[in-house]
Design a protein around this motif. Structure first.
Motif, short mmCIF file in Angstrom:
data_model
loop_
_atom_site.label_atom_id
_atom_site.label_comp_id
_atom_site.label_asym_id
_atom_site.label_seq_id
_atom_site.Cartn_x
_atom_site.Cartn_y
_atom_site.Cartn_z
N PRO A 298 50.85 46.88 37.43
CA PRO A 298 50.54 46.08 38.62
C PRO A 298 49.94 44.73 38.25
CG PRO A 298 49.50 48.26 38.75
CD PRO A 298 50.26 48.21 37.47
N GLN A 299 49.15 44.70 37.18
CA GLN A 299 48.56 43.42 36.77
C GLN A 299 49.66 42.41 36.40
OE1 GLN A 299 46.40 43.35 33.06
NE2 GLN A 299 45.17 41.59 33.66
N VAL A 300 50.64 42.87 35.61
CA VAL A 300 51.72 41.96 35.19
C VAL A 300 52.55 41.53 36.41
CG1 VAL A 300 53.87 41.83 33.87
CG2 VAL A 300 51.84 42.83 32.82
N LEU A 301 52.81 42.46 37.32
CA LEU A 301 53.59 42.09 38.52
C LEU A 301 52.84 41.03 39.33
CD1 LEU A 301 54.93 45.57 39.75
CD2 LEU A 301 56.33 43.63 39.02
N LEU A 302 51.55 41.27 39.54
CA LEU A 302 50.77 40.32 40.35
C LEU A 302 50.73 38.94 39.69
CD1 LEU A 302 47.86 42.78 41.29
CD2 LEU A 302 49.52 41.80 42.90
N LEU A 303 50.52 38.94 38.37
CA LEU A 303 50.47 37.66 37.66
C LEU A 303 51.82 36.94 37.70
CD1 LEU A 303 48.36 38.76 34.57
CD2 LEU A 303 47.66 37.13 36.35
N SER A 304 52.89 37.71 37.91
CA SER A 304 54.23 37.12 37.98
C SER A 304 54.58 36.70 39.41
CB SER A 304 55.28 38.12 37.50
OG SER A 304 54.95 38.60 36.22
N GLY A 305 53.63 36.86 40.33
CA GLY A 305 53.86 36.43 41.71
C GLY A 305 54.53 37.50 42.56
N VAL A 306 54.44 38.75 42.14
CA VAL A 306 55.03 39.85 42.90
C VAL A 306 53.90 40.73 43.41
CG1 VAL A 306 56.61 41.82 42.83
CG2 VAL A 306 57.07 39.79 41.40
N GLY A 307 53.68 40.74 44.72
CA GLY A 307 52.57 41.54 45.24
C GLY A 307 52.18 41.09 46.64
N PRO A 308 50.99 41.51 47.10
CA PRO A 308 50.53 41.12 48.43
C PRO A 308 50.29 39.61 48.46
CG PRO A 308 49.19 42.91 47.49
CD PRO A 308 50.06 42.40 46.40
N ALA A 309 50.94 38.91 49.40
CA ALA A 309 50.89 37.44 49.40
C ALA A 309 49.46 36.90 49.50
CB ALA A 309 51.74 36.91 50.56
N ASP A 310 48.63 37.53 50.36
CA ASP A 310 47.29 36.96 50.55
C ASP A 310 46.49 37.00 49.24
OD1 ASP A 310 47.38 39.70 50.69
OD2 ASP A 310 45.84 39.90 52.24
N GLU A 311 46.64 38.08 48.49
CA GLU A 311 45.91 38.19 47.22
C GLU A 311 46.39 37.13 46.23
OE1 GLU A 311 46.08 42.17 45.54
OE2 GLU A 311 45.38 41.39 43.60
N LEU A 312 47.71 36.89 46.20
CA LEU A 312 48.26 35.93 45.25
C LEU A 312 47.82 34.51 45.62
CD1 LEU A 312 51.86 37.43 44.91
CD2 LEU A 312 49.91 37.76 43.38
N VAL A 313 47.92 34.20 46.90
CA VAL A 313 47.57 32.84 47.36
C VAL A 313 46.11 32.52 47.03
CG1 VAL A 313 47.25 31.45 49.46
CG2 VAL A 313 49.35 32.79 49.16
N GLU A 314 45.25 33.51 47.22
CA GLU A 314 43.83 33.30 46.94
C GLU A 314 43.59 32.88 45.49
OE1 GLU A 314 40.15 36.19 47.45
OE2 GLU A 314 41.51 36.16 49.18
N LEU A 315 44.45 33.33 44.59
CA LEU A 315 44.28 32.99 43.16
C LEU A 315 45.24 31.89 42.72
CD1 LEU A 315 43.84 36.60 41.75
CD2 LEU A 315 42.11 34.80 41.79
N ASP A 316 45.86 31.21 43.69
CA ASP A 316 46.80 30.12 43.40
C ASP A 316 47.99 30.58 42.57
OD1 ASP A 316 45.55 28.18 44.82
OD2 ASP A 316 44.24 27.57 43.15
N ILE A 317 48.40 31.80 42.74
CA ILE A 317 49.59 32.29 42.03
C ILE A 317 50.78 32.13 42.98
CG2 ILE A 317 50.72 34.32 41.00
CD1 ILE A 317 47.91 35.38 40.35
#
Ligand SMILES: Cc1cc2nc3c(=O)[nH]c(=O)nc-3n(C[C@H](O)[C@H](O)[C@H](O)COP(=O)(O)OP(=O)(O)OC[C@H]3O[C@@H](n4cnc5c(N)ncnc54)[C@H](O)[C@@H]3O)c2cc1C
Length: 607
Positions: A298-317
């Motif tokens: 899940p960490q690699v997916l999130l860092l690649s921009g795949v995941g819950p949009a709000d969480e990604l946007v908060e970290l500028d991903i």
């Protein structure tokens, strides 16, 4: 076909990937392989070996940890598995503060080594109840009913009979003797083990000769372990990445290397060996396969921009694909933690904590592959249902605390009782002097309602993610462990085990390390047990479902072929795929998933 260039394990990305020379990155072409597998753990080693069987396909396996060396000898010793904890071969993770465990941050070992957690686990080989897989199908995992993984269990196994238990086992249930992964009953177990098995039977539990035969899941049984006839661990690297496999010209294994992220259609990954090291890119002509485990993936997916949009946007991903279930639905087995019982000398392995006896045990293991170190520690267990009124949790026999039935069938357990022939103490209790003879008992809730999450701490792959399993957040989960702790106390006071222990009459000092053992189940209150559990409960370290399989992209991450929803060329193969938690130990199932995935991937490549 990609690049066919290496026959060794490498730790220099420049040998396999193209250096990133500008901030925006090179447009290519990058060095490439047909398949890029991220995570050389339990599933990753299986996939690397199977996919490289086709000499026309090139395979790169990228592992953050190292290949095992002589220094890692403890990983080979069955009883020594915990020696790797908190070392450089361990990710050394902790959960976030657990609200229902008195705000404790509990320790979470995960193997950071080629072989992953299969090099550091307790070696229990368990196919788990067939009903669990049939439940997966009802949750949308078409093609995963028990008959599917069953053929892959057999394909992965090299069953090695132990003459002591052989008459109890139908060898035809197992794979051929020359399969890759060695499994057998250990040559030795501590004498107290047989007393506990008999005690469980005296309390009405049936004896299961072979819990992997698929016919019975309730009762008490000895475990098989992933080990060879010399008493050494059979990890995924020793089983699948043999010297012959590593010599294949189409397989490259990169160790000490981490990916930074992927691309929209998974076209490859970016890797480096440290936060300040140069970055390199490597392309995957066919697929990127994530095998980083239920936390790493899940960490690699999130860092690649795949995941819950709000969480990604908060970290500028930048959001590449919105998938709300990435990192959500995390479920782990939760245990009572180690409950210590004073034992009379002679029937446990406590004597090996004495340095001279320990040295003697080490020689015995090194020379003959025998002795206490070749035993598995957690070598047997009892599986029961918390709502079963025939199990004597309470004096009157009936279970008086409300529990929800979340099992996958009427003959499937939600509680495991397990024991270790030494005292294991956690931070919750002061430790008694070394060499004190003792036995550890633990109860494990197998089907918890509590679910948690893996989220990012930052946008850097070098920062550990936030692990929040949300343990014991429901009344039913707590009550199931209360039943388990009570039953352990009753087992300790039942013959023949009772005569081997040195218990006190009902003790009231709740701060004593021996209190759980000295508490009489007919005197202790549920509130006292709850308080103990909030202080002592621990992860059982079987995290699953953080990228779970299903058909709906709103609540799952991969489809039944293990493709990430909506992204071509990207699969997830490991424990995070499980649609629901198993009622047993997951490692054999992870291997079966990887074996089946390898066949699916090979099949797709010829279509
Ligand atoms: C202490 C302990 C005891 C256990 N005992 C048992 C047991 O007796 N029986 C049983 O059935 N199960 C047991 N388990 C659970 C079981 O071992 C795991 O569920 C299983 O091994 C998980 O396999 P996996 O492939 O999903 O992950 P892993 O085997 O953990 O593999 C993940 C791999 O990916 C690598 N990785 C992670 N992130 C990255 C990244 N960003 N880049 C590159 N590489 C990365 C890791 O280093 C690791 O090698 C135990 C677990 C623990 C912790």
């Amino acid at each position: 076909m990609g690049l066919s260039q290496s026959r060794a394990v490498v730790n220099d990305p420049s040998k396999l990937a193209t250096k990133v020379t500008t901030a925006v990155g090179n447009s290519g072409p990058w060095k490439g392989f047909d398949y890029v597998i991220v995570g050389g753990g339990t599933a990753g080693c299986v996939l690397a070996a199977r996919l490289s069987e086709n000499r026309d396909s090139t395979v790169l396996l990228v592992e953050a940890g190292r290949r095992s060396t002589l220094v890692d000898l403890p990983t080979g010793i069955p009883l020594g598995f915990s020696n790797i904890f908190r070392t450089a071969r361990d990710w050394n993770l902790h959960t976030s503060k657990q609200k229902h465990l008195k705000e404790r941050e509990t320790y979470w070992p995960r193997g950071k080594i080629l072989s992953g957690t299969s090099a550091t686990n307790a070696l229990i080989y368990h196919r788990c109840p067939p009903e669990d897989f049939d439940e997966w199908v009802t949750l949308g995992a078409k093609g995963w009913s028990y008959s599917d993984p069953k053929q892959y269990f057999a394909k992965s196994e090299a069953y090695c009979s132990n003459p002591k238990w052989h008459p109890e086992i139908n060898a035809a249930e197992y794979g051929s003797a020359d399969g890759p992964w060695k499994i057998r009953h250990p040559s030795e177990t501590a004498p107290i083990n047989e007393a506990i098995i008999q005690t469980c039977q005296n309390l009405g539990m049936r004896h299961i000769h072979d819990m992997n035969a698929g016919s019975s899941s309730l009762g008490v049984s000895r475990f098989m372990g992933s080990m060879d006839a010399r008493g050494r661990r059979s990890s995924k690297a020793t089983a699948y990445l043999t010297d012959n496999v590593l010599a294949r010209p189409n397989l490259t294994v990169a160790v000490d290397t981490m990916p930074h992220g992927g691309r929209p259609r998974a076209v490859g990954i970016e890797v480096s060996t440290g936060p300040d090291s140069p970055r390199f890119r490597v392309s995957a002509a066919r697929e990127v396969i994530l095998c980083g485990g239920a936390i790493g993936t899940p960490q690699v997916l999130l860092l690649s921009g795949v995941g819950p949009a709000d969480e990604l946007v908060e970290l500028d991903i930048p959001v590449v694909k919105e998938l709300p279930a990435v990192g959500r639905n995390l479920v782990d087995h939760v245990s009572s933690g180690p409950l210590a019982f004073r034992a009379k000398p002679g029937s446990t392995y406590s004597y090996i904590t004495n340095p001279i006896s320990g040295l003697f045990a080490m020689f015995k293991w090194l020379i003959f592959g025998r002795g206490p170190l070749s035993s598995m520690g957690w070598s047997s267990a009892a599986f029961v249902r918390s709502m079963d009124q025939t199990v004597p949790y309470y004096a009157q026999g009936e279970c008086v605390v409300p529990v929800n039935d979340r099992t996958s069938g009427p003959d499937v357990p939600d509680l495991e009782l397990i024991w270790f022939p030494l005292t294991v103490f956690d931070d919750a209790f002061p430790k008694p002097p070394p060499g004190t003879s003792g036995l550890t008992l633990a109860a494990v809730a197998l089907r918890p309602e509590s679910t948690g999450s893996i989220t990012l701490r930052s946008a850097s792959v070098w920062d550990k993610p936030v692990i929040d399993p949300n343990y014991l957040s429901t009344e039913s989960d707590m009550n199931i462990l209360v039943c388990g702790a009570r039953l352990l106390m009753r087992i300790a006071r039942t013959e023949p085990l009772a005569s081997k222990l040195a218990l006190k009459p009902h003790a009231t000092d709740l701060t004593s390390p021996w209190w759980p053992g000295d508490a009489d189940p007919d005197w202790v209150s549920d509130d006292e047990i709850c308080d103990l559990l909030r202080r002592s409960a621990l992860p059982a370290w079987h995290p699953v479902s953080s990228a779970r399989m299903g058909v709906n992209p709103e609540d799952s991450v991969v489809d039944p072929e293990l493709h990430v929803h909506g992204i071509s060329g990207l699969r997830v193969v490991e424990a995070s795929d499980f649609p629901a938690q198993l009622s047993g130990h997951p490692c054999a199932v992870v291997v079966a998933i990887a074996e089946k995935a390898a066949d699916m991937i090979k099949q797709d490549s010829i279509m």
